[in-house]
Design a protein around this motif. Structure first.
Motif, PDB file in Angstrom:
ATOM      1  N   LEU A   1      -2.124   0.505   8.720  1.00 26.74           N
ATOM      2  CA  LEU A   1      -1.548   1.847   8.577  1.00 26.74           C
ATOM      3  C   LEU A   1      -0.099   1.851   9.030  1.00 26.74           C
ATOM      4  CD1 LEU A   1      -1.886   4.847   7.961  1.00 26.74           C
ATOM      5  CD2 LEU A   1      -2.766   5.174  10.264  1.00 26.74           C
ATOM      6  N   SER A   2       0.177   1.176  10.131  1.00 26.87           N
ATOM      7  CA  SER A   2       1.542   1.096  10.655  1.00 26.87           C
ATOM      8  C   SER A   2       2.472   0.432   9.641  1.00 26.87           C
ATOM      9  CB  SER A   2       1.539   0.310  11.968  1.00 26.87           C
ATOM     10  OG  SER A   2       2.836   0.211  12.477  1.00 26.87           O
ATOM     11  N   ASP A   3       2.022  -0.683   9.040  1.00 24.41           N
ATOM     12  CA  ASP A   3       2.837  -1.384   8.034  1.00 24.41           C
ATOM     13  C   ASP A   3       3.158  -0.471   6.858  1.00 24.41           C
ATOM     14  OD1 ASP A   3       2.831  -3.633   9.519  1.00 24.41           O
ATOM     15  OD2 ASP A   3       1.363  -4.733   8.319  1.00 24.41           O
ATOM     16  N   ARG A   4       2.097   0.200   6.343  1.00 24.28           N
ATOM     17  CA  ARG A   4       2.266   1.050   5.156  1.00 24.28           C
ATOM     18  C   ARG A   4       3.191   2.237   5.446  1.00 24.28           C
ATOM     19  NH1 ARG A   4      -2.210   1.075   1.562  1.00 24.28           N
ATOM     20  NH2 ARG A   4      -1.264   2.857   0.513  1.00 24.28           N
ATOM     21  N   LEU A   5       2.958   2.916   6.570  1.00 23.11           N
ATOM     22  CA  LEU A   5       3.748   4.113   6.869  1.00 23.11           C
ATOM     23  C   LEU A   5       5.193   3.778   7.194  1.00 23.11           C
ATOM     24  CD1 LEU A   5       1.446   6.487   8.968  1.00 23.11           C
ATOM     25  CD2 LEU A   5       2.101   6.680   6.589  1.00 23.11           C
ATOM     26  N   SER A   6       5.408   2.737   7.997  1.00 22.38           N
ATOM     27  CA  SER A   6       6.788   2.408   8.377  1.00 22.38           C
ATOM     28  C   SER A   6       7.606   1.978   7.162  1.00 22.38           C
ATOM     29  CB  SER A   6       6.841   1.351   9.479  1.00 22.38           C
ATOM     30  OG  SER A   6       6.046   0.244   9.163  1.00 22.38           O
ATOM     31  N   SER A   7       6.996   1.215   6.233  1.00 26.96           N
ATOM     32  CA  SER A   7       7.746   0.811   5.032  1.00 26.96           C
ATOM     33  C   SER A   7       7.974   2.000   4.100  1.00 26.96           C
ATOM     34  CB  SER A   7       7.019  -0.311   4.285  1.00 26.96           C
ATOM     35  OG  SER A   7       5.749   0.120   3.863  1.00 26.96           O
ATOM     36  N   ARG A  32      -0.280   9.741   1.960  1.00 30.44           N
ATOM     37  CA  ARG A  32      -1.670  10.139   1.684  1.00 30.44           C
ATOM     38  C   ARG A  32      -2.535   8.907   1.389  1.00 30.44           C
ATOM     39  NH1 ARG A  32      -4.406  14.715  -0.834  1.00 30.44           N
ATOM     40  NH2 ARG A  32      -6.090  13.961  -2.165  1.00 30.44           N
ATOM     41  N   ARG A  33      -2.001   8.024   0.533  1.00 25.75           N
ATOM     42  CA  ARG A  33      -2.750   6.802   0.183  1.00 25.75           C
ATOM     43  C   ARG A  33      -2.982   5.923   1.411  1.00 25.75           C
ATOM     44  NH1 ARG A  33       0.564   5.078  -5.227  1.00 25.75           N
ATOM     45  NH2 ARG A  33      -0.518   6.391  -6.735  1.00 25.75           N
ATOM     46  N   ALA A  34      -1.940   5.789   2.210  1.00 22.93           N
ATOM     47  CA  ALA A  34      -2.040   4.947   3.412  1.00 22.93           C
ATOM     48  C   ALA A  34      -3.122   5.470   4.356  1.00 22.93           C
ATOM     49  CB  ALA A  34      -0.690   4.896   4.132  1.00 22.93           C
ATOM     50  N   LEU A  35      -3.180   6.786   4.530  1.00 23.92           N
ATOM     51  CA  LEU A  35      -4.179   7.379   5.422  1.00 23.92           C
ATOM     52  C   LEU A  35      -5.592   7.211   4.870  1.00 23.92           C
ATOM     53  CD1 LEU A  35      -2.277  10.661   6.379  1.00 23.92           C
ATOM     54  CD2 LEU A  35      -2.744   8.744   7.887  1.00 23.92           C
ATOM     55  N   LEU A  36      -5.754   7.406   3.552  1.00 25.96           N
ATOM     56  CA  LEU A  36      -7.083   7.245   2.944  1.00 25.96           C
ATOM     57  C   LEU A  36      -7.545   5.789   3.024  1.00 25.96           C
ATOM     58  CD1 LEU A  36      -6.743   9.574  -0.191  1.00 25.96           C
ATOM     59  CD2 LEU A  36      -8.206   9.955   1.803  1.00 25.96           C
ATOM     60  N   ASP A  37      -6.611   4.858   2.793  1.00 23.95           N
ATOM     61  CA  ASP A  37      -6.942   3.427   2.889  1.00 23.95           C
ATOM     62  C   ASP A  37      -7.320   3.033   4.321  1.00 23.95           C
ATOM     63  OD1 ASP A  37      -6.509   3.104   0.227  1.00 23.95           O
ATOM     64  OD2 ASP A  37      -4.551   2.128   0.420  1.00 23.95           O
ATOM     65  N   ALA A  38      -6.803   3.794   5.300  1.00 25.15           N
ATOM     66  CA  ALA A  38      -7.108   3.511   6.708  1.00 25.15           C
ATOM     67  C   ALA A  38      -8.415   4.175   7.138  1.00 25.15           C
ATOM     68  CB  ALA A  38      -5.969   3.989   7.601  1.00 25.15           C
ATOM     69  N   ASP A  39      -9.157   4.724   6.164  1.00 26.20           N
ATOM     70  CA  ASP A  39     -10.462   5.348   6.437  1.00 26.20           C
ATOM     71  C   ASP A  39     -10.361   6.673   7.169  1.00 26.20           C
ATOM     72  OD1 ASP A  39     -12.618   4.265   5.224  1.00 26.20           O
ATOM     73  OD2 ASP A  39     -13.066   2.783   6.758  1.00 26.20           O
ATOM     74  N   VAL A  40      -9.226   7.367   7.047  1.00 28.16           N
ATOM     75  CA  VAL A  40      -9.110   8.708   7.624  1.00 28.16           C
ATOM     76  C   VAL A  40      -9.883   9.670   6.717  1.00 28.16           C
ATOM     77  CG1 VAL A  40      -7.508  10.512   8.361  1.00 28.16           C
ATOM     78  CG2 VAL A  40      -6.841   8.111   8.545  1.00 28.16           C
ATOM     79  N   ALA A  41     -10.637  10.599   7.317  1.00 32.84           N
ATOM     80  CA  ALA A  41     -11.456  11.540   6.542  1.00 32.84           C
ATOM     81  C   ALA A  41     -10.578  12.408   5.634  1.00 32.84           C
ATOM     82  CB  ALA A  41     -12.272  12.416   7.489  1.00 32.84           C
TER      83      ALA A  41
END
Length: 468
Positions: free
Chosen positions: A5-11, A35-44
């Motif tokens: 999640l950190s990699d996806r959001l920071s980039s 949104r995609r990064a959060l869903l991929d990280a299993d956030v509800a």
């Protein structure tokens, strides 16, 4: 935790950082990626929808329009909203009760309740200076009672014995009486779990809760179960008046969705996170610090607190005096530094908490890097005290003896000696007038590239880190 999640959001956020003006159009793509990064990280999903909507409303409002740097202001908004989702600030245990303050540990089987009970006992004994008793009400798993007894001895907690043929309510009422007699401040109750949520389990723990009236009812949940964390959290929240959450096995979950979902679903704060099997691997959960780490901005406060607790101050002071007097930095000192680093979670654990070092910290957590550090320690351990104090004594025959004793190769020893020589030069520069600026120049020589870091975040010397 949160690596992917950190990699996806920071980039994703880097692309908007330099924008002079933000509008609905130029943040649309960024928000889609968030949104995609959060869903991929299993956030509800409900959490993701609410989060993205909040960020969008604040980003296109006056808050950003009046900002001198809209791109940076957008990142601040994302940081603030991440913090809000996880609960704003750390909430400590409320133990203001006539002793013993009873804390009930609830959760599914395998979530880590027994280990978390021992970790929490150690935390309260060492950091809160409490006298702690622990008891197991898990009458279905005699091994759990034995496990808690073993762990209690390890963390210096009082263990109240129980057996599989007793009723859970009788066990805990007996433990409360024993805790009063021994003047214990806190009684931690490890309860039975099941492989899945069921009516019988819930009825039993509800009866236990009603009988003992705990000051804290903590829901222990495995961070690695992802979306299932939401359903389990809802079931327990409906059955029990939860007061907080302990999130376990966070070291095994690179996504971190549970941490961003549980608070939203239960409305209850995450009070602690467990990262590792050791009994000291339990930390208070600070939403603001975790949000900062997710966005690659580091967590210096936690690192400072860990250093205060875990570093050997006497050794640090001894080395500081030695450097100040201009004495040589020997191999014994190098070994001490390696051990101190391991106490702080290794170089990966340190870099993970430093701003902008996310990618480098992932490199550092490579098992090969850890193995190299241990190899270095092993080589130094195979030397005599005289050889550690004066590496110039190391001729061919001595090197052969050391490498045979440590199970290593001559090139490993030579790499270690080169690394030591570089560090000794740095320490010498620190001991002179203007020591820190001299040391930084020395580091610049060791690590070419901007800010002392070479392109691509790799260090010279082969294995990703100097001399390794």
């Amino acid at each position: 935790m949160f690596d992917s999640l950190s990699d996806r959001l920071s980039s994703t956020l880097r692309s908007i950082q330099g924008k002079a003006k933000l509008s609905e159009d130029n943040i649309k793509d960024t928000l889609r990626e968030v949104r995609r990064a959060l869903l991929d990280a299993d956030v509800a999903l409900p959490v993701v929808k609410s989060f993205v909507e909040q960020v969008k409303q604040r980003a296109v409002g006056t808050e950003v329009a009046k900002s001198l740097n809209p791109g940076q202001q957008f990142i601040k908004i994302v940081n603030d909203e991440l913090t809000l989702v996880m609960g704003e600030a750390n909430e400590s245990l409320d133990l203001k009760a006539t002793p013993p303050a009873v804390v009930l540990m609830a959760g599914l089987q395998g979530a880590g309740k027994t280990t978390s009970t021992a970790k929490l006992a150690k935390y309260l004994i060492e950091r809160e200076k409490k006298k702690v008793m622990v008891v197991s009400a898990d009458v279905y798993r005699p091994a759990a009672i034995k496990q808690l007894q073993t762990l209690a001895a390890e963390v210096d907690a009082i263990f109240h014995p129980s057996t599989a043929d007793e009723k859970p309510v009788d066990i805990v009422t007996g433990a409360i009486d024993a805790a009063r007699k021994t003047h214990a401040d806190v009684l931690l109750v490890d309860t039975a779990g099941r492989l899945a949520v069921d009516d019988a389990m819930m009825a039993e723990i509800q009866a236990l809760h009603a009988a003992v009236n705990p000051v804290e009812t903590l829901f222990v949940i495995d961070a690695m179960i992802g979306q299932d964390a939401v359903n389990t959290a809802q079931a327990f929240n409906e059955a029990l008046p939860l007061t907080g959450v302990i999130l376990t096995k966070t070291d095994g979950d690179a996504r971190g969705g549970a941490a961003l979902s549980v608070r939203h679903v239960t409305g209850k704060p995450i009070k602690f996170i467990g990262a590792g099997e050791k009994v000291d691997a339990l930390e208070p959960f600070h939403p603001d610090r975790i949000a900062s780490r997710i966005l690659g901005m580091g967590d210096m406060l936690t690192m400072i607190e860990e250093a205060e607790r875990k570093l050997d101050k006497k050794k640090a002071e001894k080395l500081a005096k030695k450097v100040k007097k201009g004495k040589a930095f020997d191999l014994e000192d190098l070994r001490d530094q390696l051990q101190q680093m391991q106490n702080l979670g290794g170089i990966g654990g340190i870099l993970d908490k430093m701003p902008g070092m996310g990618q480098v910290s992932q490199m550092a957590q490579n098992p090969e890097v850890t193995k190299n550090f241990k190899r270095m320690e092993c080589i130094i351990d195979s030397m005599t005290p005289a050889e550690r104090a004066n590496p110039d004594l190391l001729n061919g025959s001595r090197k052969r003896r050391i490498t045979m004793g440590s199970g290593t190769q001559i090139q490993d020893l030579n790499r270690l000696l080169k690394q030591h020589k570089q560090m000794a030069k740095m320490m010498k520069k620190m001991g002179k007038k203007g020591g820190m600026s001299n040391m930084m120049r020395g580091m610049g020589g060791m690590m070419p590239g901007q800010g002392g870091m070479p392109p691509g975040g790799k260090f010279p010397g082969g294995g990703g880190f100097p001399g390794l």
